[in-house]
Design a protein around this motif. Structure first.
Motif, PDB file in Angstrom:
ATOM      1  N   GLU A   1      -0.188   7.101   0.427  1.00  0.00           N
ATOM      2  CA  GLU A   1      -1.334   7.928   0.006  1.00  0.00           C
ATOM      3  C   GLU A   1      -2.675   7.221   0.197  1.00  0.00           C
ATOM      4  O   GLU A   1      -3.710   7.876   0.321  1.00  0.00           O
TER       5      GLU A   1
ATOM      6  N   GLY B   1      16.950  12.585   4.428  1.00  0.00           N
ATOM      7  CA  GLY B   1      15.542  12.610   4.013  1.00  0.00           C
ATOM      8  C   GLY B   1      14.976  11.208   3.889  1.00  0.00           C
ATOM      9  O   GLY B   1      13.834  10.950   4.278  1.00  0.00           O
TER      10      GLY B   1
ATOM     11  N   PHE C   1      16.462   3.587  -1.422  1.00  0.00           N
ATOM     12  CA  PHE C   1      15.527   2.541  -1.857  1.00  0.00           C
ATOM     13  C   PHE C   1      14.115   3.062  -1.650  1.00  0.00           C
ATOM     14  O   PHE C   1      13.908   4.143  -1.093  1.00  0.00           O
TER      15      PHE C   1
ATOM     16  N   THR D   1       9.807   1.745  -0.799  1.00  0.00           N
ATOM     17  CA  THR D   1       9.038   0.659  -0.184  1.00  0.00           C
ATOM     18  C   THR D   1       8.532  -0.326  -1.242  1.00  0.00           C
ATOM     19  O   THR D   1       8.176  -1.446  -0.895  1.00  0.00           O
TER      20      THR D   1
ATOM     21  N   LEU E   1       0.857  -1.189   0.000  1.00  0.00           N
ATOM     22  CA  LEU E   1       0.000   0.000   0.000  1.00  0.00           C
ATOM     23  C   LEU E   1       0.884   1.227   0.000  1.00  0.00           C
ATOM     24  O   LEU E   1       1.797   1.338   0.837  1.00  0.00           O
TER      25      LEU E   1
ATOM     26  N   PHE F   1       6.367  11.790   4.103  1.00  0.00           N
ATOM     27  CA  PHE F   1       7.669  12.337   3.669  1.00  0.00           C
ATOM     28  C   PHE F   1       8.359  11.404   2.683  1.00  0.00           C
ATOM     29  O   PHE F   1       8.347  10.187   2.866  1.00  0.00           O
ATOM     30  N   ARG F   2       8.964  12.018   1.669  1.00  0.00           N
ATOM     31  CA  ARG F   2       9.812  11.276   0.731  1.00  0.00           C
ATOM     32  C   ARG F   2      11.168  11.963   0.688  1.00  0.00           C
ATOM     33  O   ARG F   2      11.246  13.183   0.523  1.00  0.00           O
ATOM     34  N   GLY F   3      12.227  11.167   0.806  1.00  0.00           N
ATOM     35  CA  GLY F   3      13.586  11.715   0.812  1.00  0.00           C
ATOM     36  C   GLY F   3      13.887  12.521  -0.437  1.00  0.00           C
ATOM     37  O   GLY F   3      14.533  13.581  -0.384  1.00  0.00           O
TER      38      GLY F   3
ATOM     39  N   MET G   1      11.651   6.650   5.879  1.00  0.00           N
ATOM     40  CA  MET G   1      11.497   5.314   6.476  1.00  0.00           C
ATOM     41  C   MET G   1      10.765   5.398   7.818  1.00  0.00           C
ATOM     42  O   MET G   1       9.938   4.542   8.135  1.00  0.00           O
TER      43      MET G   1
ATOM     44  N   GLY H   1       3.920   2.245   2.462  1.00  0.00           N
ATOM     45  CA  GLY H   1       4.856   3.309   2.095  1.00  0.00           C
ATOM     46  C   GLY H   1       4.765   4.472   3.073  1.00  0.00           C
ATOM     47  O   GLY H   1       4.140   4.373   4.128  1.00  0.00           O
TER      48      GLY H   1
ATOM     49  N   THR I   1       7.131   5.552   7.309  1.00  0.00           N
ATOM     50  CA  THR I   1       6.471   4.261   7.032  1.00  0.00           C
ATOM     51  C   THR I   1       6.155   3.529   8.338  1.00  0.00           C
ATOM     52  O   THR I   1       5.203   2.765   8.392  1.00  0.00           O
TER      53      THR I   1
ATOM     54  N   GLY J   1       4.839   7.933   1.567  1.00  0.00           N
ATOM     55  CA  GLY J   1       4.732   9.117   0.727  1.00  0.00           C
ATOM     56  C   GLY J   1       3.682  10.125   1.168  1.00  0.00           C
ATOM     57  O   GLY J   1       3.734  11.292   0.771  1.00  0.00           O
TER      58      GLY J   1
ATOM     59  N   VAL K   1      13.584  -1.360   3.164  1.00  0.00           N
ATOM     60  CA  VAL K   1      14.698  -2.296   3.307  1.00  0.00           C
ATOM     61  C   VAL K   1      15.651  -1.829   4.410  1.00  0.00           C
ATOM     62  O   VAL K   1      16.627  -2.503   4.715  1.00  0.00           O
ATOM     63  N   GLY K   2      15.379  -0.658   4.962  1.00  0.00           N
ATOM     64  CA  GLY K   2      16.211  -0.143   6.053  1.00  0.00           C
ATOM     65  C   GLY K   2      17.401   0.675   5.579  1.00  0.00           C
ATOM     66  O   GLY K   2      18.224   1.089   6.392  1.00  0.00           O
ATOM     67  N   SER K   3      17.492   0.922   4.285  1.00  0.00           N
ATOM     68  CA  SER K   3      18.610   1.701   3.741  1.00  0.00           C
ATOM     69  C   SER K   3      18.082   2.829   2.870  1.00  0.00           C
ATOM     70  O   SER K   3      17.068   2.651   2.182  1.00  0.00           O
TER      71      SER K   3
HETATM   72  N1  UDP Z   1      12.694   4.874   1.974  1.00  0.00           N
HETATM   73  C1  UDP Z   1      14.035   4.536   1.967  1.00  0.00           C
HETATM   74  N2  UDP Z   1      14.394   3.210   1.907  1.00  0.00           N
HETATM   75  C2  UDP Z   1      13.478   2.214   1.835  1.00  0.00           C
HETATM   76  C3  UDP Z   1      12.111   2.566   1.812  1.00  0.00           C
HETATM   77  C4  UDP Z   1      11.738   3.892   1.883  1.00  0.00           C
HETATM   78  O1  UDP Z   1      14.889   5.389   2.024  1.00  0.00           O
HETATM   79  O2  UDP Z   1      13.864   1.031   1.792  1.00  0.00           O
HETATM   80  C5  UDP Z   1      12.293   6.288   2.128  1.00  0.00           C
HETATM   81  C6  UDP Z   1      12.368   7.085   0.839  1.00  0.00           C
HETATM   82  O3  UDP Z   1      12.712   8.417   1.153  1.00  0.00           O
HETATM   83  C7  UDP Z   1      10.923   7.026   0.361  1.00  0.00           C
HETATM   84  C8  UDP Z   1      10.166   7.145   1.676  1.00  0.00           C
HETATM   85  O4  UDP Z   1      10.943   6.347   2.580  1.00  0.00           O
HETATM   86  O5  UDP Z   1      10.596   8.081  -0.514  1.00  0.00           O
HETATM   87  C9  UDP Z   1       8.749   6.682   1.664  1.00  0.00           C
HETATM   88  O6  UDP Z   1       8.624   5.484   0.946  1.00  0.00           O
HETATM   89  P1  UDP Z   1       7.930   5.417  -0.511  1.00  0.00           P
HETATM   90  O7  UDP Z   1       8.267   6.641  -1.290  1.00  0.00           O
HETATM   91  O8  UDP Z   1       8.286   4.104  -1.112  1.00  0.00           O
HETATM   92  O9  UDP Z   1       6.391   5.443  -0.094  1.00  0.00           O
HETATM   93  P2  UDP Z   1       5.063   5.326  -0.985  1.00  0.00           P
HETATM   94  O10 UDP Z   1       5.321   6.016  -2.297  1.00  0.00           O
HETATM   95  O11 UDP Z   1       4.810   3.873  -1.205  1.00  0.00           O
HETATM   96  O12 UDP Z   1       3.996   5.962  -0.165  1.00  0.00           O
END
Ligand code: UDP
Length: 242
Positions: free
Chosen positions: A16, A73, A140, A142, A13, A58-60, A78, A53, A81, A55, A135-137
């Motif tokens: 959003e 970021g 990457f 989600t 999921l 916050f997204r880095g 992470m 996720g 999430t 998003g 993945v914790g790094s």
């Molecule tokens: N993120 C990360 N490593 C991961 C998973 C997530 O650094 O293994 C960070 C990354 O900044 C990412 C944010 O967490 O933009 C949120 O995850 P994602 O954008 O995948 O969320 P979604 O788009 O699914 O809501």
């Protein structure tokens, strides 16, 4: 009871999906509806892993675009999430579904660390396991975390819940004649840059032969319908597109 087509699934999921009207990042009512969808398929006998996720919070990459250090970021993303995972856990437990959250970033007072064998035991006991922190790094997403956990947990399929009912050959919101694929190959998704998941997530699923089922999570009963081979979706597999 016969064994369902996809007995163990990983549901991805995006953050959003938890958002409500008016920009509330985590809307309890919306999160509650998502929990109902999960509870319904749990009651059908499926084993469920969930990756949420971040998003909606916050997204880095967005932070980096505004001058922030990318890795910092991403760690913030992470952590976002983990908040979402706790919200989904809370919503599920409010309707009587037993759950555990496991985070790729250990957070002993908040949830369990990711331990594959322990997650396996939770699934055997009928618990829904929610995997947090990707993945914790950094660097990457989600989506990749979901593909990785689906492989590790030997899931029969990765269900990607979105706001559209499948994969189209063009953006259906912009091109009214856009055609939805019933099935499409991993290679076509990658070659044509179709909007399914990140390339790394698609490649990981391809290499481990995990079908990706793209469906609309917002429609009531959709997850259960698609799992039963009904409803509308697109399946990404080894086969060429139809
Ligand atoms: N993120 C990360 N490593 C991961 C998973 C997530 O650094 O293994 C960070 C990354 O900044 C990412 C944010 O967490 O933009 C949120 O995850 P994602 O954008 O995948 O969320 P979604 O788009 O699914 O809501």
């Amino acid at each position: 009871m016969s064994t369902p087509r996809f007995k163990r699934i990983l549901l991805k999921l995006s953050g959003e999906v938890l958002m409500g009207e008016g920009g509330l990042a985590i809307d309890p009512a919306v999160t509650g509806r998502v929990a109902e969808e999960i509870a319904a398929v749990r009651a059908m006998g499926h084993e469920l892993c969930v990756v949420v996720g971040g998003g909606n919070i916050f997204r880095g990459i967005s932070g980096a675009a505004r001058g922030m250090d990318r890795a910092t970021g991403d760690y913030m993303g992470m952590l976002a999430t983990v908040m979402n995972a706790l919200a989904v856990q809370n919503a599920l437990e409010q309707i009587g579904v037993d759950t555990r959250v496991q985070s790729a970033i250990p957070m002993a007072s908040v949830c369990e660390p990711f331990i594959r064998r322990r997650a396996e035991r939770h699934l055997e006991k009928g618990r829904v396991v929610i995997f947090a922190a990707g993945v914790g790094s950094p660097y990457f997403t989600t989506d990749t975390g979901a593909a990785l956990r689906a492989a590790e947990m030997k899931c029969d399929a990765l269900f990607k819940g979105t706001s559209v009912d499948g994969v189209y050959d063009a953006d259906p919101k912009q091109v009214p004649t856009a055609k939805r694929y019933e099935t499409v190959s991993y290679d076509r998704v990658l070659a044509d840059n179709l909007k399914v998941m990140d390339a790394s997530a698609v490649a990981l699923c391809r290499d481990n032969h995990i079908p990706i089922v793209v469906f609309n999570i917002r429609g009531e009963g959709n997850l259960a319908a698609v799992l039963q081979g009904e409803g509308t979706s697109t399946i990404v597999t080894d086969q060429e597109s139809q």
